[in-house]
Structure formats: structure tokens, C-alpha cells
Design a protein around this motif. Structure first.
Motif, PDB file in Angstrom:
ATOM      1  N   ALA A 271      12.301  -0.547  57.382  1.00  8.38           N
ATOM      2  CA  ALA A 271      13.529   0.193  57.681  1.00  8.38           C
ATOM      3  C   ALA A 271      13.637   1.386  56.740  1.00  8.38           C
ATOM      4  O   ALA A 271      13.176   1.329  55.598  1.00  8.38           O
ATOM      5  CB  ALA A 271      14.747  -0.718  57.544  1.00  8.38           C
ATOM      6  N   HIS A 272      14.255   2.453  57.231  1.00  9.09           N
ATOM      7  CA  HIS A 272      14.350   3.684  56.445  1.00  9.09           C
ATOM      8  C   HIS A 272      15.727   4.304  56.575  1.00  9.09           C
ATOM      9  O   HIS A 272      16.421   4.104  57.586  1.00  9.09           O
ATOM     10  CB  HIS A 272      13.311   4.710  56.913  1.00  9.09           C
ATOM     11  N   LEU A 273      16.080   5.078  55.558  1.00 10.14           N
ATOM     12  CA  LEU A 273      17.278   5.911  55.572  1.00 10.14           C
ATOM     13  C   LEU A 273      16.811   7.341  55.351  1.00 10.14           C
ATOM     14  O   LEU A 273      16.056   7.611  54.417  1.00 10.14           O
ATOM     15  CB  LEU A 273      18.245   5.485  54.466  1.00 10.14           C
ATOM     16  N   VAL A 274      17.245   8.259  56.217  1.00 10.75           N
ATOM     17  CA  VAL A 274      16.769   9.639  56.154  1.00 10.75           C
ATOM     18  C   VAL A 274      17.934  10.611  56.204  1.00 10.75           C
ATOM     19  O   VAL A 274      19.015  10.295  56.723  1.00 10.75           O
ATOM     20  CB  VAL A 274      15.784   9.951  57.305  1.00 10.75           C
ATOM     21  N   VAL A 275      17.704  11.811  55.662  1.00 11.42           N
ATOM     22  CA  VAL A 275      18.658  12.910  55.747  1.00 11.42           C
ATOM     23  C   VAL A 275      17.895  14.147  56.204  1.00 11.42           C
ATOM     24  O   VAL A 275      16.660  14.154  56.237  1.00 11.42           O
ATOM     25  CB  VAL A 275      19.356  13.183  54.399  1.00 11.42           C
ATOM     26  N   ARG A 276      18.640  15.202  56.533  1.00 12.51           N
ATOM     27  CA  ARG A 276      17.995  16.459  56.958  1.00 12.51           C
ATOM     28  C   ARG A 276      18.093  17.493  55.856  1.00 12.51           C
ATOM     29  O   ARG A 276      19.145  17.673  55.240  1.00 12.51           O
ATOM     30  CB  ARG A 276      18.646  17.007  58.236  1.00 12.51           C
ATOM     31  N   ASP A 277      16.999  18.189  55.626  1.00 12.61           N
ATOM     32  CA  ASP A 277      16.946  19.328  54.714  1.00 12.61           C
ATOM     33  C   ASP A 277      16.374  20.496  55.499  1.00 12.61           C
ATOM     34  O   ASP A 277      15.161  20.645  55.628  1.00 12.61           O
ATOM     35  CB  ASP A 277      16.082  19.009  53.489  1.00 12.61           C
ATOM     36  N   GLY A 278      17.260  21.298  56.088  1.00 13.35           N
ATOM     37  CA  GLY A 278      16.807  22.415  56.913  1.00 13.35           C
ATOM     38  C   GLY A 278      16.116  21.925  58.168  1.00 13.35           C
ATOM     39  O   GLY A 278      16.715  21.272  59.017  1.00 13.35           O
TER      40      GLY A 278
ATOM     41  N   VAL B  35      14.910   9.010  52.139  1.00 17.33           N
ATOM     42  CA  VAL B  35      15.581   8.821  50.848  1.00 17.33           C
ATOM     43  C   VAL B  35      15.697   7.349  50.451  1.00 17.33           C
ATOM     44  O   VAL B  35      15.997   7.057  49.299  1.00 17.33           O
ATOM     45  CB  VAL B  35      16.976   9.473  50.848  1.00 17.33           C
ATOM     46  N   GLN B  36      15.488   6.436  51.373  1.00 16.26           N
ATOM     47  CA  GLN B  36      15.436   5.009  51.057  1.00 16.26           C
ATOM     48  C   GLN B  36      14.457   4.329  52.001  1.00 16.26           C
ATOM     49  O   GLN B  36      14.290   4.744  53.150  1.00 16.26           O
ATOM     50  CB  GLN B  36      16.806   4.343  51.204  1.00 16.26           C
ATOM     51  N   LYS B  37      13.821   3.279  51.492  1.00 15.06           N
ATOM     52  CA  LYS B  37      12.845   2.545  52.295  1.00 15.06           C
ATOM     53  C   LYS B  37      12.901   1.064  51.949  1.00 15.06           C
ATOM     54  O   LYS B  37      13.013   0.700  50.769  1.00 15.06           O
ATOM     55  CB  LYS B  37      11.433   3.069  52.026  1.00 15.06           C
ATOM     56  N   ALA B  38      12.851   0.234  52.970  1.00 12.43           N
ATOM     57  CA  ALA B  38      12.704  -1.211  52.788  1.00 12.43           C
ATOM     58  C   ALA B  38      11.452  -1.611  53.545  1.00 12.43           C
ATOM     59  O   ALA B  38      11.441  -1.642  54.780  1.00 12.43           O
ATOM     60  CB  ALA B  38      13.924  -1.959  53.317  1.00 12.43           C
ATOM     61  N   ALA B  39      10.383  -1.875  52.813  1.00 13.24           N
ATOM     62  CA  ALA B  39       9.080  -2.123  53.436  1.00 13.24           C
ATOM     63  C   ALA B  39       9.041  -3.490  54.096  1.00 13.24           C
ATOM     64  O   ALA B  39       9.460  -4.494  53.514  1.00 13.24           O
ATOM     65  CB  ALA B  39       7.975  -2.011  52.393  1.00 13.24           C
ATOM     66  N   GLY B  40       8.530  -3.527  55.315  1.00 14.06           N
ATOM     67  CA  GLY B  40       8.342  -4.778  56.033  1.00 14.06           C
ATOM     68  C   GLY B  40       6.902  -5.239  55.973  1.00 14.06           C
ATOM     69  O   GLY B  40       6.074  -4.639  55.258  1.00 14.06           O
ATOM     70  N   PRO B  41       6.558  -6.297  56.711  1.00 13.88           N
ATOM     71  CA  PRO B  41       5.178  -6.800  56.714  1.00 13.88           C
ATOM     72  C   PRO B  41       4.163  -5.776  57.189  1.00 13.88           C
ATOM     73  O   PRO B  41       2.976  -5.880  56.870  1.00 13.88           O
ATOM     74  CB  PRO B  41       5.250  -7.991  57.689  1.00 13.88           C
ATOM     75  N   ASN B  42       4.630  -4.751  57.928  1.00 20.86           N
ATOM     76  CA  ASN B  42       3.740  -3.725  58.449  1.00 20.86           C
ATOM     77  C   ASN B  42       3.591  -2.553  57.501  1.00 20.86           C
ATOM     78  O   ASN B  42       3.128  -1.489  57.887  1.00 20.86           O
ATOM     79  CB  ASN B  42       4.256  -3.211  59.796  1.00 20.86           C
TER      80      ASN B  42
ATOM     81  N   SER C  61      16.767   3.826  60.528  1.00 20.23           N
ATOM     82  CA  SER C  61      15.712   3.584  61.518  1.00 20.23           C
ATOM     83  C   SER C  61      14.862   2.383  61.144  1.00 20.23           C
ATOM     84  O   SER C  61      14.861   1.930  59.997  1.00 20.23           O
ATOM     85  CB  SER C  61      14.804   4.811  61.640  1.00 20.23           C
ATOM     86  N   ILE C  62      14.155   1.883  62.130  1.00 21.25           N
ATOM     87  CA  ILE C  62      13.083   0.917  61.905  1.00 21.25           C
ATOM     88  C   ILE C  62      11.815   1.446  62.561  1.00 21.25           C
ATOM     89  O   ILE C  62      11.872   2.235  63.512  1.00 21.25           O
ATOM     90  CB  ILE C  62      13.404  -0.487  62.456  1.00 21.25           C
ATOM     91  N   THR C  63      10.692   1.030  62.022  1.00 26.50           N
ATOM     92  CA  THR C  63       9.390   1.460  62.531  1.00 26.50           C
ATOM     93  C   THR C  63       8.606   0.238  62.975  1.00 26.50           C
ATOM     94  O   THR C  63       8.371  -0.679  62.184  1.00 26.50           O
ATOM     95  CB  THR C  63       8.605   2.205  61.447  1.00 26.50           C
ATOM     96  N   VAL C  64       8.219   0.233  64.239  1.00 26.99           N
ATOM     97  CA  VAL C  64       7.473  -0.880  64.825  1.00 26.99           C
ATOM     98  C   VAL C  64       6.029  -0.425  65.035  1.00 26.99           C
ATOM     99  O   VAL C  64       5.793   0.597  65.676  1.00 26.99           O
ATOM    100  CB  VAL C  64       8.083  -1.313  66.171  1.00 26.99           C
TER     101      VAL C  64
END
Length: 290
Positions: free
Chosen positions: A128-135, A141-148, A245-248
């Protein structure tokens, strides 16, 4: 009569201009030129230009080489730049990175977001991730790593193009067509895959569809073999400030898996919205479930 009537207005304008000039002059008295030049020098480095020589920096900053050398020497001693081995060039050093991480750790957004995306990772089973926009960039800006995590190893501070990702579509969703054209004045837009929108109108259509749904999903749209589900986070003015977000690690996911995962992502985004705004619940906010 007409001439006399116009004079007070002219005088008022002159006084306003004089006051503005005085304010500007007063503000400039407090500027530290050396500090400003040092910060401008650091800003010359970028992802595409990670190494620059003193001569190159001198040309860009329109400063004498001796002045640039003193700036580089000072920044090197402070740990913000370092010399490239066997080269006359310099590159950014860990001091800049430390400042970046200190900034991220001080943000209320990342403070609240960390526990929320960790819970999202635990519930979904995916990174799972937390993101912001810069331009024009999405910044992680944050990440929680999963088994993948071995398969998908985006790190905090990484950047991806906003227009080419479902993450960017969430973060750009407050902009109307004119606002998008200000961010992207050129066409065609760079394509990461055949699914990347290459015109502002095409990008706006995708943004509007995501906004209607309250989330976005991309299956192999930016990176082959990856599905991303994202939802927006709002501030108290009801403007998008981040996305969760999450990444599968799959090119496509089944309707059943989509039905399971989408509510988890939306719920996490709503929880972060209510924490940022100190709300008892997220009902009535854009993207909230009804």
C-alpha cells in the motif's frame, strides 16, 4: 472640473504603487543572497541531471566560477553535495535526503497515513502507498510493503509521471480542462504504454470517470504486470491532497478480487480524509460511500 475630479484617483494609485515598492524593498532587505544562491544551486540538480560541474552551474546561475566554487565547498562541508569520483562534477548528497525525510515525517498527512496504509496492507495482502502531487509528478511519501515487495519495490521519494498513472488521475481531479492545459501545455503527452492518454482531453475523460466512481483502477496501464487501485484523500476545503493505493502483482484481477479490494482502498482514503479534517465520519465528502 473633470481634471480636478480625476486627480485624487491618480494620487491614490501613485500612493499604492509607492507603498508596494516600499514593501518590496523592505522584504528584500531581509534576503540573504548567499543562502538564496546556495538553494538555487541545489535546485539545478534533477532526476535527469544528477551530476553537474562547477562550470555548468556557473553558466546556469550566471555567477562567477569563484563564487560557485565557494558555494559548492560550503555545501560539500555541510553534507548537501559531494564530488563524483574521478570527475569534476558534483552530485546531491545525503544531507538533502535527510531534509526530505524530516519534512515527510513532519507532515500530518504522512503521520496519519502511515497507520492507515499499514492496515490497508494487512487487510488486502498487497503493498500500500500514500502519494502526493508535485507539479507533473506523483511522489510516494509513505509505503507499507506487502509480500510482493520484491516484485514491486517503489521506495519513498520515488516519482512517476502523473498523467500516465491512475495515481496521478486522482491527484489531478480538482483541475478543469483549462487547469490541465496549464499543467500540460504541450501535446502529445509522453506515453508509457499504449494505454497512456496522449492528449489533455483524453486525460480529462479518464479523470472524470474516476471521479464519478470515487476511485480509479489501472491494469497494466503504466507498468506491465501491475494492477493499481487508488482513491483520493481530501482536505477541509474538499480538495484532493493525496491518494491511497494498493499494488497487485498481476496484469489483471478478477471481478471478485476487484469487488473485495476496491472498498478497502476507498475506506482507507476516507479514514485518512476524516483524520486530516478531524471529522467523526466521512459521509458527505467527495468519494464517500453512500
Amino acid at each position: 472640473m473633470n481634471t480636478v475630479a480625476k486627480m485624487p484617483r491618480t494620487d491614490a494609485k501613485d500612493r499604492a504603487k509607492a507603498n508596494a515598492s516600499a514593501d518590496t524593498a523592505s522584504d528584500e532587505r531581509y534576503l540573504v543572497p548567499g543562502l538564496a544562491r546556495g538553494l538555487q544551486l541545489l535546485g539545478c540538480f534533477s532526476r535527469s541531471e544528477r551530476e553537474l560541474t562547477g562550470a555548468e552551474l556557473s553558466r546556469r546561475l550566471a555567477l562567477p566560477r569563484a563564487s560557485v566554487f565557494r558555494l559548492l565547498h560550503t555545501l560539500e562541508q555541510m553534507g548537501f553535495v559531494e564530488r563524483v569520483p574521478d570527475s569534476p562534477a558534483y552530485k546531491l548528497s545525503l544531507g538533502v535526503l535527510r531534509l526530505g525525510f524530516e519534512y515527510l515525517s513532519s507532515m500530518e498527512l504522512t503521520e496519519h497515513g502511515r497507520t492507515i496504509i499499514e492496515e490497508l496492507r494487512n487487510q488486502s495482502g498487497f503493498s500500500a502507498h500514500l502519494v502526493v502531487r508535485d507539479g507533473r509528478d506523483v511522489v510516494f511519501v509513505q509505503k507499507a510493503a506487502g509480500p510482493n515487495a520484491v516484485f514491486h519495490s517503489i521506495q519513498v521519494g520515488a516519482r512517476v509521471p502523473a498523467h500516465a498513472t491512475v495515481l496521478g488521475r486522482q491527484l489531478l481531479s480538482d483541475l478543469d480542462l483549462a487547469g490541465l492545459r496549464q499543467v500540460y501545455p504541450e501535446e502529445p503527452l509522453a506515453a508509457a504504454t499504449p494505454r497512456t492518454p496522449t492528449t489533455v482531453k483524453a486525460l480529462k475523460a479518464l479523470i472524470d470517470a474516476d471521479r464519478t466512481h470515487g476511485y480509479g483502477i489501472s491494469q497494466g496501464g503504466f507498468e506491465t504486470g501491475i494492477t493499481t487501485i487508488a482513491a483520493p484523500v481530501f482536505n477541509e476545503q474538499r480538495r484532493v491532497v493525496a491518494a491511497v493505493s494498493i499494488t497487485v502483482p498481476q496484469q489483471q484481477i478478477s471481478p471478485e478480487e476487484t469487488e473485495r479490494l476496491v472498498p478497502l482502498v476507498r475506506q482507507a482514503a476516507q479514514q485518512l480524509t476524516q483524520r486530516l479534517n478531524h471529522l467523526p465520519h466521512a459521509a458527505g465528502w467527495p468519494g464517500a460511500k453512500h
